[in-house]
Design a protein around this motif. Structure first.
Motif, PDB file in Angstrom:
ATOM      1  N   THR A  67      36.435  33.060  -4.250  1.00 19.77           N
ATOM      2  CA  THR A  67      35.509  32.273  -4.221  1.00 19.77           C
ATOM      3  C   THR A  67      34.029  32.787  -4.238  1.00 19.77           C
ATOM      4  O   THR A  67      33.265  32.190  -4.897  1.00 19.77           O
ATOM      5  N   LEU A  88      35.434  24.584  -8.581  1.00 20.84           N
ATOM      6  CA  LEU A  88      35.803  25.089  -7.009  1.00 20.84           C
ATOM      7  C   LEU A  88      37.262  25.416  -6.921  1.00 20.84           C
ATOM      8  O   LEU A  88      37.775  26.433  -6.265  1.00 20.84           O
ATOM      9  N   PHE A  91      39.190  28.513  -7.940  1.00 19.24           N
ATOM     10  CA  PHE A  91      38.901  29.586  -7.006  1.00 19.24           C
ATOM     11  C   PHE A  91      40.221  29.771  -6.058  1.00 19.24           C
ATOM     12  O   PHE A  91      40.410  30.513  -5.637  1.00 19.24           O
TER      13      PHE A  91
END
Length: 218
Positions: A67, A88, A91
């Motif tokens: 991340t 997102l 990640f």
């Protein structure tokens, strides 16, 4: 900036707790000296606590590293909101954690919470502000204030490990529920957070076989 309690602060608080409540004296006697390791706070600190929940330590470290790298080395509300959900999720974040991370970021950007200056609020007001954000439960708010702000009197009564250690301390047959744990911890003010650290340390030592307990129905 939050400042972690010193070893001397913790030692004095532990002594006071053992005197105020003999049930903690055994935990105090059996648990080695510990430090209060303050974690980074702000948006990054709260989001990281969400990311680390319900996964192993190794998995949490891996996902968090991906991340941070994926966001260019800076985990800010703006960086998170600059990514779409799929970006997102790439990640290693779950869909739910993506939603919570975005919601916390929006709350910060929109001024519904000020994670950079939470120390200006009382413990109770800080917990109220944090739990008003979707995805931030009471346990998360309390542990954030303990570990990221070094607050000495915050007590996460819903923590199962703490409840079990409280059962041992009181030589009780049943583990206290969350409501009972908060009531039981009242005698530990203004050091409920130190009591929590002490009980966690004691619990960990017992589970690792480093500390022996006499038979109390375990």
């Amino acid at each position: 900036m939050p400042v972690a309690p010193t070893v001397q602060d913790i030692a004095a608080a532990r002594e006071a707790l053992a005197v105020a409540d003999p049930a903690l004296a055994r935990a105090h006697a059996q648990t080695p000296v510990f430090e209060w390791r303050l974690r980074p706070g702000g948006y990054e600190g709260l989001f990281r606590m969400i990311v680390e929940q319900q996964v192993s330590v190794a998995a949490a470290a891996s996902i968090w590293a991906r991340t941070v790298a994926g966001l260019g080395g800076s985990v800010t509300p703006e960086a998170v909101l600059g990514q779409d959900a799929e970006g997102l999720r790439a990640f290693g974040l779950s869909g739910q954690k993506v939603k919570y991370g975005q919601e916390i970021a929006r709350a910060q950007v929109e001024g519904r919470v000020d994670l950079q200056h939470m120390q200006t609020l009382s413990d109770e007001d800080a917990i109220t502000a944090l739990t008003a954000i979707k995805g931030v439960g009471k346990w998360t708010a309390e542990t954030y204030l303990m570990f990221c702000e070094g607050r000495l009197n915050v007590f996460p009564g819903g923590d199962v490990a703490l409840q079990e250690a409280m059962r041992w301390a009181d030589r009780a047959e049943l583990r206290p529920n969350e409501k009972q744990a908060y009531v039981r911890a009242e005698i530990w003010r203004p050091y409920r957070g130190v009591a929590a650290h002490l009980l966690w340390g004691w619990y960990g030592g017992v589970r690792r076989g480093e500390i022996a307990l006499e038979d109390i129905g375990l």
